[in-house]
Design a protein around this motif. Structure first.
Motif, PDB file in Angstrom:
ATOM      1  N   ALA A  59      12.416  18.221 -32.426  1.00 20.22           N
ATOM      2  CA  ALA A  59      13.339  18.826 -33.165  1.00 20.22           C
ATOM      3  C   ALA A  59      13.566  20.503 -32.491  1.00 20.22           C
ATOM      4  O   ALA A  59      13.605  21.231 -32.790  1.00 20.22           O
ATOM      5  CB  ALA A  59      12.909  19.270 -34.596  1.00 20.22           C
ATOM      6  N   ALA A  60      14.277  20.051 -30.944  1.00 23.51           N
ATOM      7  CA  ALA A  60      14.127  21.114 -30.261  1.00 23.51           C
ATOM      8  C   ALA A  60      15.442  22.040 -30.718  1.00 23.51           C
ATOM      9  O   ALA A  60      16.528  21.599 -31.391  1.00 23.51           O
ATOM     10  CB  ALA A  60      14.661  20.775 -28.816  1.00 23.51           C
ATOM     11  N   THR A  61      15.280  23.393 -30.540  1.00 23.13           N
ATOM     12  CA  THR A  61      16.222  24.385 -31.088  1.00 23.13           C
ATOM     13  C   THR A  61      16.962  24.882 -29.805  1.00 23.13           C
ATOM     14  O   THR A  61      17.952  25.683 -29.748  1.00 23.13           O
ATOM     15  CB  THR A  61      15.941  25.296 -31.847  1.00 23.13           C
ATOM     16  N   GLY A  62      16.484  24.582 -28.440  1.00 23.05           N
ATOM     17  CA  GLY A  62      16.896  25.252 -27.289  1.00 23.05           C
ATOM     18  C   GLY A  62      16.237  24.401 -26.186  1.00 23.05           C
ATOM     19  O   GLY A  62      15.283  23.742 -26.459  1.00 23.05           O
ATOM     20  N   SER A  63      16.804  24.763 -24.913  1.00 24.70           N
ATOM     21  CA  SER A  63      16.083  24.180 -23.650  1.00 24.70           C
ATOM     22  C   SER A  63      16.012  25.200 -22.759  1.00 24.70           C
ATOM     23  O   SER A  63      16.436  26.185 -22.578  1.00 24.70           O
ATOM     24  CB  SER A  63      17.205  23.060 -23.184  1.00 24.70           C
ATOM     25  N   PRO A  64      14.786  25.084 -21.716  1.00 25.24           N
ATOM     26  CA  PRO A  64      14.595  25.923 -20.766  1.00 25.24           C
ATOM     27  C   PRO A  64      15.770  25.810 -19.735  1.00 25.24           C
ATOM     28  O   PRO A  64      16.634  24.887 -19.623  1.00 25.24           O
ATOM     29  CB  PRO A  64      13.521  25.310 -20.149  1.00 25.24           C
ATOM     30  N   ASP A  65      15.887  26.898 -18.902  1.00 19.21           N
ATOM     31  CA  ASP A  65      17.142  27.100 -18.037  1.00 19.21           C
ATOM     32  C   ASP A  65      16.307  26.135 -16.897  1.00 19.21           C
ATOM     33  O   ASP A  65      15.262  26.260 -16.454  1.00 19.21           O
ATOM     34  CB  ASP A  65      17.070  28.433 -17.494  1.00 19.21           C
ATOM     35  N   VAL A  66      17.242  25.194 -16.423  1.00 20.90           N
ATOM     36  CA  VAL A  66      16.637  24.557 -15.066  1.00 20.90           C
ATOM     37  C   VAL A  66      17.401  24.869 -13.826  1.00 20.90           C
ATOM     38  O   VAL A  66      18.581  25.338 -13.683  1.00 20.90           O
ATOM     39  CB  VAL A  66      17.350  23.071 -15.410  1.00 20.90           C
ATOM     40  N   TRP A  67      16.667  25.156 -12.949  1.00 22.23           N
ATOM     41  CA  TRP A  67      16.890  25.747 -11.529  1.00 22.23           C
ATOM     42  C   TRP A  67      16.480  24.795 -10.576  1.00 22.23           C
ATOM     43  O   TRP A  67      15.552  24.118 -10.676  1.00 22.23           O
ATOM     44  CB  TRP A  67      16.178  26.939 -11.266  1.00 22.23           C
ATOM     45  N   LEU A  68      17.081  24.467  -9.562  1.00 23.59           N
ATOM     46  CA  LEU A  68      16.941  23.840  -8.245  1.00 23.59           C
ATOM     47  C   LEU A  68      16.480  24.384  -7.380  1.00 23.59           C
ATOM     48  O   LEU A  68      16.938  25.885  -6.940  1.00 23.59           O
ATOM     49  CB  LEU A  68      17.957  22.834  -7.844  1.00 23.59           C
ATOM     50  N   LEU A  69      15.564  24.094  -6.543  1.00 23.27           N
ATOM     51  CA  LEU A  69      14.796  25.001  -5.504  1.00 23.27           C
ATOM     52  C   LEU A  69      14.835  24.212  -4.290  1.00 23.27           C
ATOM     53  O   LEU A  69      14.775  23.092  -4.436  1.00 23.27           O
ATOM     54  CB  LEU A  69      13.362  25.508  -5.775  1.00 23.27           C
ATOM     55  N   GLY A  70      15.020  24.985  -3.103  1.00 24.06           N
ATOM     56  CA  GLY A  70      15.014  24.396  -1.739  1.00 24.06           C
ATOM     57  C   GLY A  70      15.318  24.971  -0.744  1.00 24.06           C
ATOM     58  O   GLY A  70      15.275  26.273  -0.713  1.00 24.06           O
ATOM     59  N   SER A  71      14.931  24.722   0.605  1.00 26.69           N
ATOM     60  CA  SER A  71      14.906  25.295   1.882  1.00 26.69           C
ATOM     61  C   SER A  71      16.097  24.555   2.638  1.00 26.69           C
ATOM     62  O   SER A  71      16.162  24.809   3.873  1.00 26.69           O
ATOM     63  CB  SER A  71      13.822  25.466   2.483  1.00 26.69           C
ATOM     64  N   SER A  72      16.815  23.680   2.072  1.00 30.74           N
ATOM     65  CA  SER A  72      17.781  22.821   3.090  1.00 30.74           C
ATOM     66  C   SER A  72      19.006  22.836   2.217  1.00 30.74           C
ATOM     67  O   SER A  72      19.251  23.298   1.042  1.00 30.74           O
ATOM     68  CB  SER A  72      17.327  21.524   3.372  1.00 30.74           C
ATOM     69  N   ASP A  73      20.124  22.226   2.601  1.00 29.48           N
ATOM     70  CA  ASP A  73      21.219  22.079   1.883  1.00 29.48           C
ATOM     71  C   ASP A  73      21.271  20.907   0.914  1.00 29.48           C
ATOM     72  O   ASP A  73      22.294  20.917   0.024  1.00 29.48           O
ATOM     73  CB  ASP A  73      22.495  21.822   2.881  1.00 29.48           C
ATOM     74  N   TYR A  74      20.272  20.116   0.887  1.00 32.07           N
ATOM     75  CA  TYR A  74      20.152  19.093  -0.184  1.00 32.07           C
ATOM     76  C   TYR A  74      20.226  19.543  -1.389  1.00 32.07           C
ATOM     77  O   TYR A  74      21.092  19.065  -2.196  1.00 32.07           O
ATOM     78  CB  TYR A  74      18.955  18.152   0.123  1.00 32.07           C
ATOM     79  N   SER A  75      19.238  20.226  -2.002  1.00 31.15           N
ATOM     80  CA  SER A  75      19.198  20.707  -3.418  1.00 31.15           C
ATOM     81  C   SER A  75      20.336  21.950  -3.695  1.00 31.15           C
ATOM     82  O   SER A  75      20.969  21.750  -4.766  1.00 31.15           O
ATOM     83  CB  SER A  75      18.005  21.456  -3.531  1.00 31.15           C
ATOM     84  N   ALA A  76      20.915  22.542  -2.601  1.00 30.68           N
ATOM     85  CA  ALA A  76      21.960  23.289  -2.764  1.00 30.68           C
ATOM     86  C   ALA A  76      23.081  22.469  -3.230  1.00 30.68           C
ATOM     87  O   ALA A  76      23.953  22.795  -4.203  1.00 30.68           O
ATOM     88  CB  ALA A  76      22.252  23.875  -1.613  1.00 30.68           C
ATOM     89  N   ARG A  77      23.326  21.456  -2.495  1.00 36.38           N
ATOM     90  CA  ARG A  77      24.739  20.531  -2.753  1.00 36.38           C
ATOM     91  C   ARG A  77      24.442  20.018  -4.121  1.00 36.38           C
ATOM     92  O   ARG A  77      25.363  19.993  -5.045  1.00 36.38           O
ATOM     93  CB  ARG A  77      24.804  19.487  -1.778  1.00 36.38           C
ATOM     94  N   LEU A  78      23.199  19.339  -4.516  1.00 34.02           N
ATOM     95  CA  LEU A  78      23.082  18.708  -5.756  1.00 34.02           C
ATOM     96  C   LEU A  78      23.079  19.937  -6.968  1.00 34.02           C
ATOM     97  O   LEU A  78      23.809  19.540  -7.995  1.00 34.02           O
ATOM     98  CB  LEU A  78      21.565  18.250  -5.983  1.00 34.02           C
ATOM     99  N   ALA A  79      22.417  21.036  -6.912  1.00 35.06           N
ATOM    100  CA  ALA A  79      22.800  22.020  -7.779  1.00 35.06           C
ATOM    101  C   ALA A  79      24.040  22.434  -8.051  1.00 35.06           C
ATOM    102  O   ALA A  79      24.667  22.599  -9.105  1.00 35.06           O
ATOM    103  CB  ALA A  79      22.087  23.402  -7.238  1.00 35.06           C
ATOM    104  N   ALA A  80      24.974  22.494  -6.719  1.00 35.41           N
ATOM    105  CA  ALA A  80      26.666  22.654  -7.162  1.00 35.41           C
ATOM    106  C   ALA A  80      27.045  21.448  -7.893  1.00 35.41           C
ATOM    107  O   ALA A  80      27.935  21.731  -8.627  1.00 35.41           O
ATOM    108  CB  ALA A  80      27.093  22.753  -5.713  1.00 35.41           C
ATOM    109  N   GLU A  81      26.768  20.426  -7.519  1.00 37.72           N
ATOM    110  CA  GLU A  81      27.256  19.286  -8.171  1.00 37.72           C
ATOM    111  C   GLU A  81      26.995  19.128  -9.774  1.00 37.72           C
ATOM    112  O   GLU A  81      27.866  18.630 -10.379  1.00 37.72           O
ATOM    113  CB  GLU A  81      26.788  17.855  -7.622  1.00 37.72           C
TER     114      GLU A  81
END
Length: 352
Positions: A170-192
């Protein structure tokens, strides 16, 4: 009269273990540091995930987050990050949904794509199931977000009916999810996906402006995050004098140089041990190249530099990795150099 920090200041902690120190003492020191960050008004405190390293005790972010949440009252606590290839998505979702129930509105789930370990440890971490592939990573991120939501996920099972999977009943909220990375892969996925993104500047050191720019330029607004959201990370040592800051930085600089040159890792040296051992040419060149990219100095210098970086990259938050070493004779269950870094920098950044 209220006081706030400009830019906002946060911490990434690898829970360093130094010469003669036990894991018990190292963890106690880091939890004290989290409590100090809370009192100083810092924004968030994240724990990294690394495995089987002699000088790093941050192997289980959810455990450390739970302990830090119990020691603090207002600061956000989270992972920087959970290395998703090592874990089943449902397990991650359940752990962080439970953390959100323990400290509502204060939990961050930072997710990374790297293993955070060597191939042997990676195989042990994944021995109960198949290794996640790069192709599966985006779907696993989506699955975690959905399973942590109050409605949970709907799966269509063998006979065609829908089956609900929820990380907590019975969740009332969710954690904020962040993507981390050192290349453009996670940056592109986070943007998408419309998620916050952090470039790991504290160990990558190059390409931050281009990759963060790519993230912002390609960002697709989401309901939770209508605007792109990111911040800087920086290895940092602040002391009463420039000379003391550089002395305190040397143990971690030498440890990172050993890692980058393929040498055996060991517990973090004391300042005196580091000063007494002259490095060979390869180590010396590696140390100096890293030193130029770290923030090392007194409070006024550090605050001015951080403000300049925040303005240059259009961010209102900086996450430091406080890497100040310890001198011989200082308590084993405390981390005075790292505490001083937080205290001096927070004081220099404070405004009324």
């Amino acid at each position: 009269m209220s006081t706030h920090l400009i830019p906002q200041l946060s911490v990434l902690d690898l829970v360093p273990v130094r010469t003669g120190q036990s894991s018990v003492q190292a963890l106690a020191a880091s939890l004290d540091l989290a409590a100090l960050a809370d009192r100083l008004g810092l924004t968030r405190y994240w724990f990294a995930e690394h495995h089987n390293m002699a000088g790093v005790a941050a192997s289980s972010p959810p455990v450390m987050i739970a302990a830090a949440a119990a020691r603090t009252t207002r600061i956000r606590v989270g992972s920087g990050g959970v290395m998703l290839p090592n874990h089943a998505p449902l397990v991650v979702a359940e752990q962080f949904a439970a953390l959100e129930a323990i400290a509502p509105g204060r939990i961050d789930l930072g997710i990374g794509r790297a293993p955070g370990s060597d191939p042997v440890v990676s195989s042990l971490l994944r021995s109960s199931g198949p290794t996640a592939t790069v192709e599966q990573f985006p779907q696993h991120v989506r699955d975690i977000i959905t399973m942590m939501s109050p409605d949970g996920a709907q799966l269509r099972v063998g006979d065609g009916h829908l089956y609900r999977v929820a990380a907590t009943p019975a969740a009332t909220g969710s954690p904020d999810v962040w993507l981390l990375g050192s290349s453009d892969y996670s940056a592109r996925l986070a943007a998408e996906l419309g998620l916050p993104y952090v470039f790991a500047n504290h160990f990558a050191g190059q390409g931050m402006a281009q990759i963060v720019g790519l993230y912002r330029d390609n960002y697709r607004p989401s309901e939770a995050f209508p605007e792109p959201r990111t911040f800087l990370t920086m290895n940092t040592v602040v002391a009463e004098s420039d000379d003391e800051a550089h002395a305190r930085a040397l143990p971690q600089l030498r440890a990172m140089a050993r890692l980058r040159t393929g040498r055996a890792m060991r517990p973090l040296e004391t300042v005196e041990e580091a000063l007494a051992d002259r490095p060979d040419h390869v180590m010396e060149v590696t140390i100096e190249s890293m030193r130029e990219r770290w923030l090392i100095g007194d409070a006024d210098f550090a605050a001015k530099h951080l403000r300049g970086l925040a303005e240059q990259h259009a961010v209102d938050e900086v996450m430091i990795v406080p890497v100040a070493g310890t001198r011989e004779g200082e308590p084993l269950d405390a981390t005075p150099g790292r505490a001083t870094t937080l205290e001096l920098l927070a004081g220099a950044l404070s405004a009324t």
